[in-house]
Design a protein around this motif. Sequence first.
Motif, mmCIF file in Angstrom:
data_model
loop_
_atom_site.group_PDB
_atom_site.id
_atom_site.type_symbol
_atom_site.label_atom_id
_atom_site.label_comp_id
_atom_site.label_asym_id
_atom_site.label_seq_id
_atom_site.Cartn_x
_atom_site.Cartn_y
_atom_site.Cartn_z
ATOM 1 N N PRO A 1 -16.250 11.190 -8.919
ATOM 2 C CA PRO A 1 -17.210 10.285 -9.347
ATOM 3 C C PRO A 1 -16.336 8.806 -9.508
ATOM 4 O O PRO A 1 -16.893 7.762 -9.810
ATOM 5 C CB PRO A 1 -17.561 10.758 -10.677
ATOM 6 N N VAL A 2 -15.088 8.927 -9.016
ATOM 7 C CA VAL A 2 -14.052 7.702 -9.093
ATOM 8 C C VAL A 2 -14.700 6.697 -7.911
ATOM 9 O O VAL A 2 -15.226 6.902 -6.837
ATOM 10 C CB VAL A 2 -12.633 8.334 -8.709
ATOM 11 N N ARG A 3 -14.895 5.570 -8.192
ATOM 12 C CA ARG A 3 -15.266 4.365 -7.453
ATOM 13 C C ARG A 3 -14.073 3.727 -6.855
ATOM 14 O O ARG A 3 -12.793 3.781 -7.084
ATOM 15 C CB ARG A 3 -15.949 3.308 -8.380
ATOM 16 N N PRO A 4 -14.404 3.225 -5.523
ATOM 17 C CA PRO A 4 -13.381 2.701 -4.758
ATOM 18 C C PRO A 4 -12.409 1.755 -5.204
ATOM 19 O O PRO A 4 -11.158 1.686 -5.160
ATOM 20 C CB PRO A 4 -14.134 2.131 -3.157
ATOM 21 N N ILE A 5 -12.864 0.800 -6.238
ATOM 22 C CA ILE A 5 -12.160 -0.357 -6.788
ATOM 23 C C ILE A 5 -11.386 0.457 -7.957
ATOM 24 O O ILE A 5 -10.339 -0.178 -8.097
ATOM 25 C CB ILE A 5 -13.088 -1.392 -7.494
ATOM 26 N N GLU A 6 -11.722 1.550 -8.327
ATOM 27 C CA GLU A 6 -10.917 2.226 -9.220
ATOM 28 C C GLU A 6 -9.817 2.774 -8.677
ATOM 29 O O GLU A 6 -8.461 3.092 -9.274
ATOM 30 C CB GLU A 6 -11.705 3.468 -9.986
ATOM 31 N N ILE A 7 -9.897 3.275 -7.534
ATOM 32 C CA ILE A 7 -8.964 3.962 -6.620
ATOM 33 C C ILE A 7 -7.799 2.894 -6.548
ATOM 34 O O ILE A 7 -6.614 2.848 -6.428
ATOM 35 C CB ILE A 7 -9.502 4.461 -5.212
ATOM 36 N N LEU A 8 -8.484 1.619 -5.815
ATOM 37 C CA LEU A 8 -7.428 0.569 -5.522
ATOM 38 C C LEU A 8 -6.790 0.132 -6.850
ATOM 39 O O LEU A 8 -5.389 -0.350 -6.833
ATOM 40 C CB LEU A 8 -8.231 -0.700 -5.013
ATOM 41 N N LEU A 9 -7.255 -0.146 -8.072
ATOM 42 C CA LEU A 9 -6.767 -0.372 -9.275
ATOM 43 C C LEU A 9 -5.636 0.568 -9.616
ATOM 44 O O LEU A 9 -4.495 -0.005 -9.952
ATOM 45 C CB LEU A 9 -7.861 -0.763 -10.497
ATOM 46 N N GLY A 10 -6.055 1.644 -9.470
ATOM 47 C CA GLY A 10 -5.145 2.791 -9.996
ATOM 48 C C GLY A 10 -3.825 2.705 -8.933
ATOM 49 O O GLY A 10 -2.750 2.603 -9.449
ATOM 50 N N LYS A 11 -3.874 2.497 -7.769
ATOM 51 C CA LYS A 11 -2.886 2.331 -6.693
ATOM 52 C C LYS A 11 -2.057 1.053 -7.138
ATOM 53 O O LYS A 11 -0.806 1.114 -6.957
ATOM 54 C CB LYS A 11 -3.387 2.248 -5.485
ATOM 55 N N THR A 12 -2.840 0.108 -7.327
ATOM 56 C CA THR A 12 -2.211 -1.379 -7.840
ATOM 57 C C THR A 12 -1.100 -1.024 -8.931
ATOM 58 O O THR A 12 0.036 -1.207 -9.021
ATOM 59 C CB THR A 12 -3.269 -2.234 -8.206
ATOM 60 N N PHE A 13 -1.688 -0.307 -10.018
ATOM 61 C CA PHE A 13 -0.908 0.013 -11.115
ATOM 62 C C PHE A 13 0.207 0.836 -10.692
ATOM 63 O O PHE A 13 1.291 0.824 -11.337
ATOM 64 C CB PHE A 13 -1.667 0.832 -12.343
ATOM 65 N N GLY A 14 -0.043 1.943 -9.976
ATOM 66 C CA GLY A 14 1.164 2.774 -9.522
ATOM 67 C C GLY A 14 2.258 2.033 -8.832
ATOM 68 O O GLY A 14 3.534 2.134 -9.216
ATOM 69 N N ALA A 15 1.960 1.126 -7.915
ATOM 70 C CA ALA A 15 3.133 0.342 -7.346
ATOM 71 C C ALA A 15 3.459 -0.718 -8.122
ATOM 72 O O ALA A 15 4.882 -0.805 -8.037
ATOM 73 C CB ALA A 15 2.291 -0.479 -6.034
ATOM 74 N N LEU A 16 2.838 -1.070 -9.345
ATOM 75 C CA LEU A 16 3.489 -2.049 -10.049
ATOM 76 C C LEU A 16 4.494 -1.318 -10.992
ATOM 77 O O LEU A 16 5.569 -2.011 -11.189
ATOM 78 C CB LEU A 16 2.371 -2.642 -11.053
ATOM 79 N N LEU A 17 4.121 -0.063 -11.415
ATOM 80 C CA LEU A 17 4.865 0.509 -12.281
ATOM 81 C C LEU A 17 6.128 1.032 -11.544
ATOM 82 O O LEU A 17 7.284 1.108 -12.119
ATOM 83 C CB LEU A 17 4.204 1.855 -12.539
ATOM 84 N N LEU A 18 6.211 1.205 -10.329
ATOM 85 C CA LEU A 18 7.160 1.830 -9.446
ATOM 86 C C LEU A 18 8.262 0.487 -9.350
ATOM 87 O O LEU A 18 9.347 0.694 -9.553
ATOM 88 C CB LEU A 18 6.828 1.894 -8.101
ATOM 89 N N THR A 19 7.574 -0.649 -9.302
ATOM 90 C CA THR A 19 8.512 -1.954 -9.127
ATOM 91 C C THR A 19 9.233 -2.129 -10.426
ATOM 92 O O THR A 19 10.218 -2.678 -10.505
ATOM 93 C CB THR A 19 7.530 -3.143 -8.830
ATOM 94 N N LEU A 20 8.296 -1.881 -11.479
ATOM 95 C CA LEU A 20 9.116 -2.098 -12.822
ATOM 96 C C LEU A 20 10.134 -1.277 -13.037
ATOM 97 O O LEU A 20 11.440 -1.460 -13.629
ATOM 98 C CB LEU A 20 8.131 -1.869 -13.906
#
Lengths: 309, 389
Positions: B231-250
């Motif tokens: 049931p996940v929406r495309p924008i949720e996929i993108l936001l999830g991936k954004t947070f993932g990359a941000l976390l990795l950068t931190l």
Amino acid sequence: MYALEAIEIIKVYGQTRVLDKVTIRVNAGEIYGLLGPNGAGKSTLMEIILGLRRQDSGTVKIFGVETRNRDFDKKLVGYVPQDHLLYENLSGIDNIKYFAGLYGVPRKAFKERLDSLKNFLELDDNILKKDVVKLSGGQRRRVALAASLIADPKIIIMDEPTTGLDPNIRRDFWRLITDLNKEGKTILLSTHYMEEADELCDRVSIIDRGRILVTGAPDDLKKQYGGEESIILRLKSRYLDHAQMLFEDMGGSIVANEYIKIPGLNEVDIPRVKKSLDETGIPVEGIEVRRPTLEDVFINLTGRRLVEE
Amino acid sequence: MRRILTIAKYDTKIMLKVKEALFWNMAFPIILMLLFAAIFSGGGSITIDIGILDQDNTELSQAIVDIFNSTNVTKVVILDSNETLYNMLKKRDLNAYIIIPEGFGANITSGRQATIDVYIDNTDPNTADITRGIIQGVIDRFNEMSREIIEGFLLRTGRVNQSMIGFMRTYAETINLDIEPVVGTENIQYKEFLLTGIIAYGFLFSSMVSATASIVNEKKAGTIKRLILTPVRPIEILLGKTFGALLLTLIYTALVFAVGLPTLQPKIYLNIPDLLIVVVLGSLCGISIGLIISALSKTPEGASGFAIVLGIFLQWFIGIWFPLELLPDYLRILTDYIPMKRALDVIRGILLYGESIALYLNEIMYLSIFIIIVYAVGAAILSKSLSTI
Ligand SMILES: Nc1ncnc2c1ncn2[C@@H]1O[C@H](COP(=O)(O)OP(=O)(O)OP(=O)(O)O)[C@@H](O)[C@H]1O
Ligand SMILES: [Mg+2]
């Protein structure tokens, strides 16, 4: 009401109709098979049913609700893809947790379901802790199945669930699928193994080149389109023509340029057939009685074999 | 929200598990940082070799030699012939040499203009700059000291008596050393420059390249089929991936400090809250660009490849390894449009000069607007392509 309906689906790639007005109707609680050779359109049909691809025309309904409708509940349908489509760099358990999270499975339900799935699929912690990339084909499929079942879907769509597995492991999977079905899951599976369709499915649609040729219970199909029992003679190809002449008046014919089939005969007739062959000096490679299979149904309908070897 | 966090969590986990990506995105820049710091700062500072020919031989000329000796960046060689010095400079044994001509001390004490001659090896403009800066510094220091020295000198030689000193004080201030014009350099050591630059490396690789890879790999591996069915929406996929990359950068940034602080012992102002804001903004800029790359590429391989090449290219134009002052002017002006360069400017302001983020409102505005526009465009295109395969 049907559990799943795909009505007059048309899908065109370039010039070719990959699906040509395909209709299937799956009853709740049944195991429904799509039997067809490579490239028949099985995966395409399944992906359209799932909404992964867009059809050019036709509708898909799940429990009466059109899937493109906003209030269609995605949790009703689970999918076990042809390639296992797990995250290879995550462990099995992480994959399962991941999908549980995306389906919004509550924590408590998750624990219960995971325990019963581990039991049911014979997945121990050792397997689940390993990265998927390191698992064997059978283990991967079981993890993929667990990842699909964790959301407790009503309908499970499995694309060639046993392709590439050892015959023994394949039998284990058949048992798993029947067990799932006994628990009340409706199952749509695709296969190009006729034994699989025969053994597992309540009903089968035979699909070839984007068209459904026939649909029915395996036994009915065999009765209707499989022909009679027959004797199969395996000979070196240079003797085929000669042997055909010999058995012509009994109705013998060459099939697929490989063997002679004499319809309407069974074990009782073997000595008689052998004798005629001995008298004409045609060496026999093999002789057997064949009861019609779904393969025969396919051959009779298309003139080709299901799996080219 | 749970779905976004789930995606972020497992995305980060995947990224941390891909060994090659981990090496290139995290270990490699940190190793390079340590290596460059060791090579270019010689365990703390650069050594400049300076030859001195003291033809004057007075207490005043000796004072200049003493000051050169007292800095820890210069190594002084005293020689007795102009020719030897010139040959050493030609062979690049010296970075510069100085001739203190006869009469230098006398000129100063009698209030005439004094001159020293400075010859600098110009082969490497960067080192020449630093050398000039150091010599200028020594001369400045000499100018400050000279009054006292002259007073002492004059008193000891008995040329003047105590009563004349008052007069001399005014007089001595007018002493002017006439040496060829020199250019000063900023007094920041390379290791601090490097440590701060390496943080921005994360915007290119941990953010931009990782975000691109994590989006396009879903398509490549086919896992997108499974994601779409949830049931996940495309924008949720993108936001999830954004947070993932941000976390990795931190995580990467924390790692840079964890390794960099004890080994390099940089002199920086650790203003963590301000730093965090800029790092998040810089990372989001990289991720936004990653989104656009994923959205516009035809194939997954093309997208990942392009992101990596862009990262390798951009690192030279945002001032990670060397000061952008080395670039020709027309290029330098262009680099100002690169958001990661702007973010790095702010990072250096905070860490090297102890400035507050409030001083950089323009930069923050630029970064924010960049993120909003580029992210929105990328997300709009990607959302479509993430809803069917
Ligand atoms: N994206 C596509 N573009 C063009 N043609 C396609 C595409 N996907 C599938 N096809 C074609 O559609 C036909 C049906 O493919 P499909 O994968 O559905 O067959 P299948 O029955 O699942 O076969 P298999 O047993 O090999 O999995 C094939 O001829 C295939 O080449
Ligand atoms: Mg298929």
